[in-house]
Design an enzyme around this catalytic site. Structure first.
Site, PDB file in Angstrom:
ATOM      1  N   GLU A   1       6.180 -12.381  -9.398  1.00  0.00           N
ATOM      2  CA  GLU A   1       5.176 -13.220 -10.070  1.00  0.00           C
ATOM      3  C   GLU A   1       3.807 -13.020  -9.423  1.00  0.00           C
ATOM      4  OE1 GLU A   1       6.002 -17.433  -9.930  1.00  0.00           O
ATOM      5  OE2 GLU A   1       4.478 -17.827 -11.443  1.00  0.00           O
TER       6      GLU A   1
ATOM      7  N   GLU B   1      -2.423 -22.675  -0.416  1.00  0.00           N
ATOM      8  CA  GLU B   1      -1.960 -23.136   0.914  1.00  0.00           C
ATOM      9  C   GLU B   1      -0.603 -22.514   1.245  1.00  0.00           C
ATOM     10  OE1 GLU B   1      -3.052 -25.107  -1.491  1.00  0.00           O
ATOM     11  OE2 GLU B   1      -4.797 -26.144  -0.683  1.00  0.00           O
TER      12      GLU B   1
END
Ligand SMILES: Cc1cc2nc3c(=O)[nH]c(=O)nc-3n(C[C@H](O)[C@H](O)[C@H](O)COP(=O)(O)OP(=O)(O)OC[C@H]3O[C@@H](n4cnc5c(N)ncnc54)[C@H](O)[C@@H]3O)c2cc1C
Length: 397
Positions: free
Chosen positions: A234, A367
């Site tokens: 992905e 993050e």
């Protein structure tokens, strides 16, 4: 002649044969795409019989170029991004021979669109915390739960689904991966609108959905490992696309800069120059990533590419708004739309600015990707994990 030159010559011959047998001017689009798949020219790096010829991935560009020059139809990869970018490589890696034969051809031609049923309320970044249950009733897997942010679920025929099959096992070990028929009874898709007003994605409610065991991908309890393969692909699919110099967002901003000298300011000039160089570095890094991919599975470098893509997309769309001033704030179309594809170009600067917000969330937040780069590329100590050997059912929720 080198090995590569010979392979290119052979591919050219195969393309010419396909074009001679299926004249694009007279052949139905789907018939052409199916014939292209059967000739091994869909994705040349896939095995023979599954749309490929087992050749290096880079050679696909040669095939694409020849076919485009001949006016042949393509399968518009953007319409089935999740299918092509994520479902296909995962099915290839973990599917049985029957599953590969059943699913890869209609996926590649776009006859069957795919979506990704991973995220849940309470299980996004911490995907292994997911609570959707799949229980074996002796005949079927019976699935109950809720998924969220499911892009394209409303037009998808199939979904890649991760569900919990063993609540007694620690969270990473008790999941199994399935291929879910989105038209089955018990699958309910409801639109969710985004900051742009559009609804690209949905929440999906699964109530007593019955999945046959032939649609389990990988072993029971192997879901995390299979899902990791999907997630690595992905990130490459989002951040590692093959784009020309000044393709994408940098091209849009640079174009405005060239066409509209009255908007130029020295401070914006310095920022544009810096971002232009960064976009070029990202593009070339993506090229290297794809070369590495040709030699194996994507590694953590895909996370770095996705991270860079999101940062650049947000900085460039912000710069464009500053450059255009009030004109850039004009986006005001909040009518609900269900776009087939996400296009940044050919739309208002305001749309681009708002849509770019999602880039640092979709496909893994920035993050989380920084954590992956820190641990797996830089070898820094991992974050403390307190839930590693605790059964999922005993975790606080
Ligand atoms: C446009 C778009 C399309 C999407 N399409 C799909 C799809 O098709 N299918 C699908 O399954 N999902 C999809 N998603 C969901 C996406 O993958 C999740 O939103 C994402 O993984 C983050 O999960 P969350 O929203 O639950 O945020 P949370 O996990 O709740 O995170 C909230 C914040 O906390 C931070 N955070 C969490 N844990 C840590 C940590 N350990 N260290 C540091 N910071 C941390 C996160 O980075 C984030 O900033 C899509 C999202 C978007 C925006």
């Amino acid at each position: 002649m080198t090995g590569t030159e010979e392979m290119i010559k052979d591919l050219t011959r195969r393309v010419e044969k396909l074009l001679a047998e299926y004249d694009p001017a007279r052949t139905d689009r789907l018939e052409f795409l199916r014939a292209r798949f059967d000739a091994g020219l869909a994705w040349v790096h896939f095995p023979e019989g599954l749309g490929g010829l087992g050749l290096p991935r880079e050679l696909q560009a040669h095939v694409d170029r020849l076919l485009a020059k001949a006016g042949a139809p393509d399968n518009d990869p953007r319409r089935n991004g999740i299918g092509l970018g994520m479902a296909a490589p995962t099915i290839l890696a973990y599917g049985t021979e029957e599953q590969k034969k059943r699913f890869l051809r209609p996926l590649w031609t776009g006859e069957e669109i795919w979506c990704q049923l991973f995220s849940e309320p309470g299980a996004g970044s911490d995907l292994a915390a997911l609570a959707t249950r799949a229980e074996w009733d002796g005949e079927y897997w019976v699935v109950n739960g809720q998924k969220v942010w499911t892009s394209g679920a409303h037009k998808a025929h199939w979904g890649i689904l991760v569900a919990r099959t063993d609540p007694e096992a620690p969270k990473h070990r008790g999941m199994t991966y399935f291929l879910c028929d989105m038209r089955d009874p018990g699958v309910e898709v409801r639109p969710l609108r985004q900051i742009t007003g559009e609804a690209e994605f949905n929440e999906v409610f699964l109530t007593d959905v019955r999945i046959p065991d032939e649609h389990r991908l990988g072993e029971r309890g192997q879901g995390w490992q299979v899902a990791t393969a999907t997630l690595m692909n992905e990130r490459v699919a989002i951040g590692g696309g093959d784009i020309p110099r000044e393709g994408g967002m940098i091209g849009v901003v640079a174009d405005t800069w060239r066409r509209r000298p009255e908007l130029r300011r020295p401070d914006l000039h310095a920022r544009l120059m810096r971002l232009w160089v960064e976009a070029e570095v990202a593009r070339l890094t993506g090229k290297r990533l794809r070369q590495k991919l040709a030699a194996g599975q994507p590694g953590p470098e895909g996370s770095a590419s996705k991270l860079t893509f999101a940062r650049l997309s947000q900085q460039l769309s912000g710069l464009e708004i500053e450059l255009l001033g009030e004109e850039g704030l004009r986006y005001g179309d909040w009518t609900m739309k269900r776009p087939d594809i996400v296009v940044f170009t050919g739309k208002d600067a305001g749309y681009r600015y708002l849509r770019a917000k999602g880039n640092s969330i979709e496909g893994g937040t920035s993050e989380i990707l920084r954590n992956i780069v820190a641990e797996r590329v830089l070898g820094l100590p991992p974050e403390p994990r307190v839930d590693k050997n605790v059964p999922w059912k005993d975790l606080p929720r």
